[in-house]
Design a protein around this motif. Sequence first.
Motif, PDB file in Angstrom:
ATOM      1  N   LEU A  11      20.627  10.655  19.082  1.00  0.00           N
ATOM      2  CA  LEU A  11      20.872  10.498  17.672  1.00  0.00           C
ATOM      3  C   LEU A  11      22.275  10.417  17.287  1.00  0.00           C
ATOM      4  O   LEU A  11      23.272  10.673  18.147  1.00  0.00           O
ATOM      5  N   ILE A  12      22.385   9.446  16.309  1.00  0.00           N
ATOM      6  CA  ILE A  12      23.875   9.059  15.759  1.00  0.00           C
ATOM      7  C   ILE A  12      23.778   9.549  14.344  1.00  0.00           C
ATOM      8  O   ILE A  12      23.005   9.469  13.730  1.00  0.00           O
ATOM      9  N   MET A  15      29.728  12.188  10.423  1.00  0.00           N
ATOM     10  CA  MET A  15      30.440  13.610   9.941  1.00  0.00           C
ATOM     11  C   MET A  15      29.789  14.069   8.711  1.00  0.00           C
ATOM     12  O   MET A  15      29.872  13.431   7.766  1.00  0.00           O
ATOM     13  N   GLY A  16      29.672  15.433   8.813  1.00  0.00           N
ATOM     14  CA  GLY A  16      29.076  15.881   7.482  1.00  0.00           C
ATOM     15  C   GLY A  16      27.940  16.114   7.084  1.00  0.00           C
ATOM     16  O   GLY A  16      27.310  16.697   6.535  1.00  0.00           O
ATOM     17  N   GLU A  17      26.920  15.377   8.078  1.00  0.00           N
ATOM     18  CA  GLU A  17      25.467  15.246   7.934  1.00  0.00           C
ATOM     19  C   GLU A  17      24.848  16.216   8.675  1.00  0.00           C
ATOM     20  O   GLU A  17      25.497  16.987   9.457  1.00  0.00           O
ATOM     21  N   ASN A  18      23.883  16.841   8.311  1.00  0.00           N
ATOM     22  CA  ASN A  18      22.988  17.829   8.856  1.00  0.00           C
ATOM     23  C   ASN A  18      22.160  17.235  10.055  1.00  0.00           C
ATOM     24  O   ASN A  18      21.887  16.193  10.035  1.00  0.00           O
ATOM     25  N   VAL A  19      22.169  18.078  11.083  1.00  0.00           N
ATOM     26  CA  VAL A  19      21.476  17.580  12.453  1.00  0.00           C
ATOM     27  C   VAL A  19      20.470  18.664  12.684  1.00  0.00           C
ATOM     28  O   VAL A  19      20.707  19.998  12.778  1.00  0.00           O
ATOM     29  N   LEU A  20      19.279  18.254  13.107  1.00  0.00           N
ATOM     30  CA  LEU A  20      18.247  18.895  13.676  1.00  0.00           C
ATOM     31  C   LEU A  20      17.827  18.555  15.020  1.00  0.00           C
ATOM     32  O   LEU A  20      17.383  17.429  15.049  1.00  0.00           O
ATOM     33  N   LEU A  21      17.792  19.378  16.101  1.00  0.00           N
ATOM     34  CA  LEU A  21      17.165  19.144  17.491  1.00  0.00           C
ATOM     35  C   LEU A  21      16.188  20.018  17.547  1.00  0.00           C
ATOM     36  O   LEU A  21      16.357  21.175  17.321  1.00  0.00           O
ATOM     37  N   GLU A 105      15.090  17.110  29.241  1.00  0.00           N
ATOM     38  CA  GLU A 105      15.797  15.972  29.534  1.00  0.00           C
ATOM     39  C   GLU A 105      17.185  15.694  28.647  1.00  0.00           C
ATOM     40  O   GLU A 105      17.821  15.041  28.973  1.00  0.00           O
ATOM     41  N   GLY A 106      17.516  16.473  27.658  1.00  0.00           N
ATOM     42  CA  GLY A 106      18.453  16.245  26.945  1.00  0.00           C
ATOM     43  C   GLY A 106      18.326  15.516  25.616  1.00  0.00           C
ATOM     44  O   GLY A 106      17.497  14.863  25.614  1.00  0.00           O
ATOM     45  N   THR A 107      19.395  15.853  24.434  1.00  0.00           N
ATOM     46  CA  THR A 107      19.476  14.970  23.431  1.00  0.00           C
ATOM     47  C   THR A 107      21.049  14.561  23.559  1.00  0.00           C
ATOM     48  O   THR A 107      21.800  15.501  23.484  1.00  0.00           O
ATOM     49  N   ARG A 108      21.148  13.196  23.480  1.00  0.00           N
ATOM     50  CA  ARG A 108      22.438  12.832  23.443  1.00  0.00           C
ATOM     51  C   ARG A 108      22.853  12.511  21.979  1.00  0.00           C
ATOM     52  O   ARG A 108      22.355  11.504  21.194  1.00  0.00           O
ATOM     53  N   LEU A 109      23.784  13.288  21.428  1.00  0.00           N
ATOM     54  CA  LEU A 109      24.190  13.453  19.891  1.00  0.00           C
ATOM     55  C   LEU A 109      25.730  12.929  19.893  1.00  0.00           C
ATOM     56  O   LEU A 109      26.680  13.139  20.520  1.00  0.00           O
ATOM     57  N   SER A 110      25.899  11.572  18.840  1.00  0.00           N
ATOM     58  CA  SER A 110      26.928  11.187  18.624  1.00  0.00           C
ATOM     59  C   SER A 110      27.266  11.414  16.989  1.00  0.00           C
ATOM     60  O   SER A 110      26.375  11.183  16.470  1.00  0.00           O
TER      61      SER A 110
END
Lengths: 112, 114
Positions: A11-12, A15-21, A105-110
């Motif tokens: 997921l990319i 800054m300032g956006e909302n993120v849902l994992l 397996e993980g979520t790679r967030l940038s």
Amino acid sequence: DMKVTQMPRYLIKRMGENVLLECGQDMSHETMYWYRQDPGLGLQLIYISYDVDSNSEGDIPKGYRVSRKKREHFSLILDSAKTNQTSVYFCASSLWAAQAPLFGEGTRLSVL
Amino acid sequence: AQSVTQPDARVTVSEGASLQLRCKYSYSGTPYLFWYVQYPRQGLQLLLKYYSGDPVVQGVNGFEAEFIKSNSSFHLRKASVHWSDSAVYFCAVSDNNAGAKLTFGGGTRLTVRP
């Protein structure tokens, strides 16, 4: 097959956006976890959930919140993401607390 | 508060050699102890666990660990490593109550030279 499923895997965000994992498990495990992994720091516990609506802060909860409305599903929310929240996020679950958890397996967030 | 120290960030050994990865924990009672392995771009996989009883526990792929309470240690061992054992290894500790939280060490990156 016993499995912890994390979505999305990559997921990319800006800054300032909302993120849902999102994290799911089909083993009826009571306890679920969210960790983040950064180089050289191992895994740091963000939140632990002991069951539906029974959540507890881990070691680094600031900037995060969680939601668990069904036993098999545990969400991690970043409201207004920051660049220092760029990391790999792991969800895990165990039948009960203190038992060895099974990891996704993980979520790679940038966060740019 | 509980904590785990893995003093060796990187270890390199030759294939066929024996291996010991060190783990020291800090916990006031009798802990639950774990070793996990992580291959590139994957999650953590459980190698072995110690809850109570025999202090030497056997894990997958020929790994074993010994709980030494007097030394607060839980070192991981393998008699003969294979190149496929190259990975990052994490030691973890948990307290043994209903509110238990799992705490990880910083990890040891193992490289096995062919």
